[in-house]
Design a protein around this motif. Structure first.
Motif, PDB file in Angstrom:
ATOM      1  N   ALA A 262      31.829 -23.120   0.994  1.00 45.86           N
ATOM      2  CA  ALA A 262      33.163 -23.516   0.479  1.00 45.86           C
ATOM      3  C   ALA A 262      33.157 -24.905  -0.019  1.00 45.86           C
ATOM      4  O   ALA A 262      33.611 -25.361  -0.946  1.00 45.86           O
ATOM      5  N   VAL A 263      32.190 -25.808   0.669  1.00 40.75           N
ATOM      6  CA  VAL A 263      31.912 -27.118   0.445  1.00 40.75           C
ATOM      7  C   VAL A 263      31.525 -27.368  -0.894  1.00 40.75           C
ATOM      8  O   VAL A 263      31.973 -27.826  -1.823  1.00 40.75           O
ATOM      9  N   GLU A 264      30.333 -26.463  -1.033  1.00 38.08           N
ATOM     10  CA  GLU A 264      29.600 -26.587  -2.195  1.00 38.08           C
ATOM     11  C   GLU A 264      30.326 -26.260  -3.533  1.00 38.08           C
ATOM     12  O   GLU A 264      30.323 -26.580  -4.486  1.00 38.08           O
ATOM     13  N   MET A 265      31.203 -24.891  -3.282  1.00 32.74           N
ATOM     14  CA  MET A 265      32.030 -24.485  -4.262  1.00 32.74           C
ATOM     15  C   MET A 265      33.020 -25.541  -4.827  1.00 32.74           C
ATOM     16  O   MET A 265      33.148 -25.874  -6.038  1.00 32.74           O
ATOM     17  N   ALA A 266      33.560 -26.248  -3.788  1.00 31.72           N
ATOM     18  CA  ALA A 266      34.589 -27.391  -4.238  1.00 31.72           C
ATOM     19  C   ALA A 266      33.980 -28.526  -5.104  1.00 31.72           C
ATOM     20  O   ALA A 266      34.472 -28.721  -5.985  1.00 31.72           O
ATOM     21  N   ILE A 267      32.502 -28.794  -4.704  1.00 27.97           N
ATOM     22  CA  ILE A 267      32.033 -29.885  -5.240  1.00 27.97           C
ATOM     23  C   ILE A 267      31.675 -29.719  -6.789  1.00 27.97           C
ATOM     24  O   ILE A 267      31.899 -30.306  -7.700  1.00 27.97           O
ATOM     25  N   HIS A 268      30.973 -28.186  -6.985  1.00 28.41           N
ATOM     26  CA  HIS A 268      30.899 -27.663  -8.220  1.00 28.41           C
ATOM     27  C   HIS A 268      32.032 -27.740  -9.107  1.00 28.41           C
ATOM     28  O   HIS A 268      31.855 -28.134 -10.098  1.00 28.41           O
ATOM     29  N   GLU A 269      33.168 -27.317  -8.462  1.00 29.22           N
ATOM     30  CA  GLU A 269      34.482 -27.245  -9.194  1.00 29.22           C
ATOM     31  C   GLU A 269      34.639 -28.629  -9.735  1.00 29.22           C
ATOM     32  O   GLU A 269      35.079 -28.916 -11.039  1.00 29.22           O
ATOM     33  N   ALA A 270      34.581 -29.479  -8.624  1.00 32.07           N
ATOM     34  CA  ALA A 270      35.174 -30.851  -9.173  1.00 32.07           C
ATOM     35  C   ALA A 270      34.243 -31.543 -10.010  1.00 32.07           C
ATOM     36  O   ALA A 270      34.450 -32.102 -11.076  1.00 32.07           O
ATOM     37  N   ALA A 271      32.709 -31.371  -9.847  1.00 33.11           N
ATOM     38  CA  ALA A 271      31.781 -31.883 -10.762  1.00 33.11           C
ATOM     39  C   ALA A 271      31.498 -31.444 -12.303  1.00 33.11           C
ATOM     40  O   ALA A 271      31.427 -32.164 -13.098  1.00 33.11           O
ATOM     41  N   GLY A 272      31.681 -30.061 -12.140  1.00 30.86           N
ATOM     42  CA  GLY A 272      31.745 -29.602 -13.731  1.00 30.86           C
ATOM     43  C   GLY A 272      30.158 -29.448 -14.084  1.00 30.86           C
ATOM     44  O   GLY A 272      29.558 -29.353 -13.233  1.00 30.86           O
ATOM     45  N   PRO A 273      29.838 -29.041 -15.433  1.00 33.57           N
ATOM     46  CA  PRO A 273      28.592 -28.618 -15.901  1.00 33.57           C
ATOM     47  C   PRO A 273      27.783 -29.778 -15.820  1.00 33.57           C
ATOM     48  O   PRO A 273      26.549 -29.546 -16.039  1.00 33.57           O
ATOM     49  N   LEU A 274      28.053 -31.043 -15.785  1.00 27.09           N
ATOM     50  CA  LEU A 274      26.845 -32.029 -15.833  1.00 27.09           C
ATOM     51  C   LEU A 274      26.200 -32.088 -14.504  1.00 27.09           C
ATOM     52  O   LEU A 274      25.274 -32.819 -14.004  1.00 27.09           O
ATOM     53  N   LEU A 275      26.766 -31.554 -13.348  1.00 26.25           N
ATOM     54  CA  LEU A 275      25.976 -31.439 -12.084  1.00 26.25           C
ATOM     55  C   LEU A 275      24.950 -30.229 -12.197  1.00 26.25           C
ATOM     56  O   LEU A 275      25.176 -29.304 -12.130  1.00 26.25           O
TER      57      LEU A 275
END
Ligand SMILES: [Zn+2]
Lengths: 833, 345
Positions: free
Chosen positions: A761-774
């Motif tokens: 869940a943490v990682e999903m939140a990070i991915h969503e916040a960071a967007g495609p540049l992550l």
């Protein structure tokens, strides 16, 4: 089958030693498993004269005999053989004597009386076996000298040999007799069988006056021959006959029984003897059994018969099951005066059916159900008569009583020499083909033969008459094999396969298995192969509930052992057993894998229709699923203790998970997800189900503590994955992704969140916040300590930001990273560090 | 003045040669060549020397300075090398300590042997086909010329699921399945590896299940000679170049002529436990596909012919590895797996 070498030499000239003969027979298909020496000499057995007889003080059925053994020897022996008189000469086995069959004689004490040896019967001397019914101590001729060895009197020669044959089904049809093997020897040497003259003295009333024979079912019994013996004298058969029977593995009994067995072994024709006086009206009727009829066999067992069975009956009742077993009431006994000897040909199928139905196999049925020579019955009857006559066991009534309504027609086969050569890849001249068949008893004549005497060698088509004893030869290919084995398989040509070139291919499914095994082995696990059979108790050990659908397995109708009643529906029991086996031997730092089939019932097998499956081209997949599974097992340390690594980490859930992730990546399975699960075989809080592209494909985790305890395991991690869908997919070739041309920017973030919050869940939140540049998110630290709030843990991530088309600047990344940090705080309640 | 220079030079060179470490050299550097060093001082003092002597004295002084510099550099190198040598000596390792094991797992020996057999036939142009382990009586027996009541059925004690469904007793049913799928195409060149079952109690030479590889070739003009050639090449590839092959007549209902194949034992007939002193070891059964089986497969036996052979994988593995107990394969003891499996294959 045991074949005495000396017996064979009586029927045919054998130019080879027993062991050389064994080799040659094996090379024509009559397989000789072993050659053994048999010795019928009796060292330590001497001639002794009976001096006196006294009753035994305790046993009224025994006597104490004092003997004159020559050389001032006067031993005293206890015997149960009564009827001896002083002056009789008898064989005395002294202590230390050896009887055939390696039986030792020692001094013993019976009821307080010392017995210095043993008085022997003929059977004991001939073959070392206990005396037959009513057989007493052998009385030696008056010329025998006390103290001298008995061997010369009994013509015991040093060693004969016995060949142990292991006959295949087809050779058992014609080689399961001394005569059958003699024919093979004759074919090998090209010399004929010895001519044998069985001189016969017939006396008294004609056989027809003693017995009447009718055959009502001539299909079941195409030929019935009877011979009659009268004025029978009971007693043991002669020494030479007993020795041969014993060498062939049979126990000698009395003259009549031994003779029938002897002829069976010699000619392959089973015989049966009836007591004439017990056959109602002296009649023999071969017919189908009537419903409800029963028969008590010689084995004492009563059997219910049915009209599918062929019986021999007298005027009122069945007296034998044709070709299988005689009746107890009508068999011969020592009191029999007149015996009727049956020598018949029964149809193999009816004997086989009856034998199978009653679950009764005998020496006779074993032969009849394959094939017996329809031309043998009269010869066998005469051979038995000659033997009995010669040993003065009784008198032979003149003539045979025979029912043989239709002459047996020998099989005639069409044979093309070109076809024989075509199949063998050889170029044998027609004359050789014919000659080889003739040696084996076949007769080949040109199909279109004028009146010319000479057969031109270019004749291709022949009509081949099959000898009556070769029930196994029914087609042209069978003749081809006869020619080939007569020539010698080794003497035929050989070449590499010819023809159109083909490309050898391994199906995608099997290639996928090989690829997977290679990767897992490279990761350090050893492959195992475990039993495809299991028992229901294995499901208990896996802690499956009684109604768990996982217990639904294919059941064997005729299992052999408790733990092999089912086809496995899971690989877990095998894996656990292997882990436990090795752990029990202190081999614990290990990993195993198995790629194996499990079996699933897909349809109702009770309604299983053969016809529908055959109509579908034999496709069984709607009834039975054979599915490929992967089992993984880890226990102990990841690495064995080593001076540089120290004792190392214990393997845990994440080692197993990482391995599965590796497989998913290397084999391009697609998206893998691991979700908490509740499989009864796993630790309740340390297990996961594996989802591949959304579908459940298996389970992984620590084995349940109760299973570990029961198996004596410390900690073990196992997984079972259904590979069928993945392995059946076409091989996937990856396209190259261009290598990144612009540098990445790295940022770290560490924070404390609630420990209950899954990292996913943490990682999903990070991915969503960071967007495609992550580009990449790597968790590099997880820890919990007392300084933190209870139920919290610290996570530290490294984030890789990259754009494919430009070099990222701090100005571009900083706001994104800030958004990530803020999201962690706002959405997950994280405390940044 | 000249003697001063000479003395100074001698003294400096001796000091440098004795310097025990880099720090001492650094001190000498300052002492002699530094801005207030003694050589520098002398050079500076040349200003007070008469002009006529100056060039000669200057040359001498400069040469002395160069010599001292060279000596310093040389000594510096020597000392650096010495330091390096000491450091490396301190870094010495015991090369006889055991290496760190790279753990690579192994394939099970049965799969290694099976694969080797497969590879041989793949190279010969045979493709691999699979057949079901739960098989129809029809395919396992009937279509292979073993009707109900045939004596050969008894010798193959069979596990049944229902009257019609059984665990295959050999890989031969795949012969018919493959032919039915391919007919009338030619040639058929197929091998079929797989597990088979017999209703046998477990002992050192029997398990209720084991593995076979079936080989089938059907084409116009296939002969017994092709079969023999294939067997000979296989035996040499599998057991070694010197291996000889012997064919003895035998019986299988689905081949005619049929034979059992022996290979020469490695003891060369001198006798050993593997061959029981006979010099030959039974390897497999083979023969020309029976006309009835060709018909069942959809081919006309007057037009085509075929050969087939069936090889026991356990048996082959036991022969090449000297295994005397078949139960070892299923026990999966790591000491067994480690010895015989092969890595990365
Ligand atoms: Zn050997």
């Amino acid at each position: 089958m045991l074949l005495p070498y000396g017996w064979l030499c009586e029927l045919v000239e054998v130019p080879w030693s027993a062991s050389e003969l064994a080799d040659r027979l094996s090379m024509v298909g009559v397989k000789v498993e072993a050659v053994r020496e048999v010795d019928f000499r009796c060292p330590g057995v001497i001639v002794a004269r009976v001096v006196s007889l006294l009753p035994h003080p305790e046993n009224p059925r025994a006597g104490v005999v004092t003997l004159d053994g020559g050389r001032r020897l006067s031993p005293q022996v206890v015997t149960t053989a009564l009827g001896l008189s002083p002056g009789d000469l008898v064989p005395l086995a002294l202590p230390g004597a050896r009887l055939p069959g390696d039986r030792r004689v020692e001094a013993e004490t019976f009821g307080g009386v010392r017995s210095e040896g043993m008085l022997c019967s003929l059977t004991e001397l001939a073959c070392g076996q206990p005396p037959g019914e009513e057989e007493g101590v052998l009385i030696l001729p008056a010329a025998a000298v006390p103290g001298s060895p008995v061997d010369p009197l009994l013509e015991a020669q040093p060693g004969d040999f016995v060949l142990e044959l292991e006959l295949t089904v087809n050779y058992a049809m014609h080689c399961q007799s001394v005569l059958g093997v003699a024919r093979e020897v004759a074919a090998l040497t090209g010399m004929p069988l010895h001519a044998r003259d069985h001189a016969l003295t017939e006396t008294g009333a004609d056989a027809r006056d003693h017995v009447r024979v009718e055959v009502h079912d001539t299909d079941g019994c195409p030929r019935y021959v009877a011979r009659v013996f009268h004025d029978l004298v009971p007693g043991p058969s002669p020494c030479w006959m007993q020795r041969r029977l014993a060498a062939a593995g049979l126990r000698p009994r009395n003259r009549l029984v031994d003779t029938t067995n002897y002829v069976l072994l010699e000619l392959g024709q089973p015989l049966h003897a009836f007591d004439r006086d017990r056959l109602a009206e002296g009649r023999i009727i071969v017919r189908r059994a009537a419903r409800g009829e029963t028969l008590v066999g010689l084995d004492g067992e009563e059997r219910l018969l049915d009209p599918g069975m062929l019986v021999i009956a007298d005027a009122c009742k069945p007296v034998a099951l044709a070709g299988i077993i005689g009746g107890a009431d009508t068999g011969v006994t020592p009191g029999t005066r007149v015996a009727v000897l049956e020598s018949a040909h029964f149809h193999p199928a009816i004997v086989r059916r009856t034998s199978l139905k009653l679950g009764l196999r005998t020496d006779a049925s074993a032969r009849f159900e394959k094939w017996s020579d329809p031309e043998a019955p009269p010869l066998a009857a005469d051979r038995a008569a000659a033997l009995l006559g010669a040993m003065a066991a009784g008198k032979v009534a003149p003539g045979r009583v025979e029912v043989y309504p239709r002459l047996h027609a020998r099989t005639i086969l069409r044979m093309r020499v070109s076809r024989v050569n075509g199949l063998l890849g050889a170029n044998l001249p027609a004359s050789e083909v014919r000659g080889r068949l003739q040696r084996l008893g076949f007769e080949a004549t040109p199909a279109k033969h004028g009146r010319r005497r000479e057969i031109p060698d270019d004749t291709d088509v022949y009509l081949v008459t099959v000898p009556s004893w070769r029930g196994d030869v029914t087609a042209e290919v069978d003749l081809t094999e006869e020619v080939a084995r007569s020539r010698g398989y080794d003497e035929l040509p050989s070449c590499l396969p010819r023809g159109t070139l083909t490309v050898g291919q391994r199906p995608a499914r099997l290639s996928a298995i090989e690829q997977m095994a290679t990767i897992i082995a490279a990761a350090g696990l050893d492959e195992i192969v475990t039993s495809p059979l299991m028992g229901p108790v294995a499901f208990d050990r896996l802690r499956l509930a009684p109604n768990d659908p996982g217990r639904d397995a294919l059941v064997l109708a005729n299992p052999l052992a408790e733990d092999q009643t089912l086809l496995r529906s899971t690989l877990l029991p095998g894996m656990i057993e292997v882990l436990a086996h090795n752990a029990g031997r202190r081999q614990v730092d290990l990993g195993f894998f198995e790629l194996g089939t499990v079996f699933r019932r897909r349809g109702d097998l009770s309604g299983f229709g053969l016809k529908s499956a055959v109509r579908q081209g034999g496709d069984l997949s709607s009834w039975v699923g054979e599915e490929l599974r992967l089992a993984l097992g880890l226990m102990g340390r990841r690495h064995p203790a080593h001076w540089r690594r120290g004792t190392g980490d214990r393997a845990d859930f994440f080692d197993l998970k990482g391995l599965i992730e590796l497989l998913g990546d290397r084999l391009s399975w697609g998206e893998l997800r691991f979700e908490p699960s509740s499989h009864p075989s796993f630790h309740p809080t340390r297990q996961a189900c594996l989802r591949v592209n959304g579908d459940t494909r298996g389970f992984l985790g620590e084995l349940h503590p109760k299973i570990l305890e029961a198996q004596g395991l410390d900690r073990a991690l196992v997984a079972e994955i259904d590979l069928d869908p993945m392995a059946r997919r076409q091989r996937y070739r990856r396209r190259l992704q261009p290598l990144p041309r612009h540098p990445a920017l790295l940022r770290d973030v560490s924070f404390v969140v609630g420990a209950h919050l899954p990292v996913a869940a943490v990682e999903m939140a990070i991915h969503e916040a960071a967007g495609p540049l992550l580009e990449k998110l790597a968790l590099f630290d997880v820890y919990q300590d007392e300084a933190m709030a209870a139920g919290s843990r610290s996570l530290a991530y490294s984030l890789t930001y990259r754009a494919l088309d430009r070099t990222l600047t701090d100005q571009e990344v900083d706001p994104i990273h800030l958004r990530v940090r803020q999201t962690l705080v706002d959405r997950l309640g994280a405390v940044l560090r | 003045m000249r003697t001063d220079i000479d003395r100074l030079r001698e003294e400096a060179l001796a000091a440098v040669a004795c310097a025990g470490d880099i720090e001492a050299l650094d001190q000498f550097q300052v002492l002699y060549l530094g801005r207030k060093g003694r050589v520098t001082t002398i050079l500076r003092g040349l200003a007070g020397v008469p002009a006529a002597e100056r060039p000669a004295l200057g040359a001498i002084a400069n040469q002395a300075r160069a010599e001292i510099e060279a000596a310093l550099a040389r000594r510096r190198q020597e000392l650096a090398a010495e330091v390096e040598r000491r450091r490396q000596a301190a870094e010495a390792i015991d090369v006889t300590l055991p290496g760190v094991p790279w753990r690579v797992g192994r394939r099970h020996v049965l799969n290694v042997v099976r694969k080797e057999i497969e590879e041989f036939f793949l190279h010969l142009g045979f493709s691999i086909a699979e057949g079901p382990e739960v098989e129809l009586d029809h395919y396992n027996f009937e279509l292979l010329n073993i009707p109900r009541g045939h004596p050969a059925r008894e010798s193959q004690d069979t596990f049944y699921l229902t009257d019609e469904l059984l665990l295959r007793t050999h890989t031969s049913p795949t012969q018919v399945r493959v032919m039915q799928a391919m007919a009338p195409k030619l040639p058929v060149r197929v091998i079929s590896p797989g597990r088979v079952y017999r209703r046998d109690s477990v002992d050192a030479s029997h398990l209720p299940f084991f593995h076979q590889v079936e080989v089938l070739a059907v084409d116009r003009g296939v002969t017994f000679a092709d079969l023999k050639g294939t067997l000979e090449h296989f035996a040499r590839s599998f057991f070694g170049q010197g291996t000889r092959v012997r064919l003895r007549p035998s019986y299988f209902p689905f081949t005619e002529p049929s034979g059992e194949v022996d290979v020469s034992c490695m003891c060369e007939g001198r006798g050993c436990s593997a061959c029981g002193g006979k010099g030959w070891i039974e390897l497999l059964g083979a023969g020309m596909v029976h006309p009835r089986v060709l018909e069942a497969g959809g081919y006309d036996p007057e037009e085509v012919a075929g050969y087939a052979l069936g090889l026991g994988v356990e048996r082959a593995a036991m022969l090449v590895h000297g295994i005397d107990d078949i139960r070892l394969f299923g026990q999966n003891d790591i000491r067994f797996l480690e010895q015989l499996g092969e890595e990365g294959c």
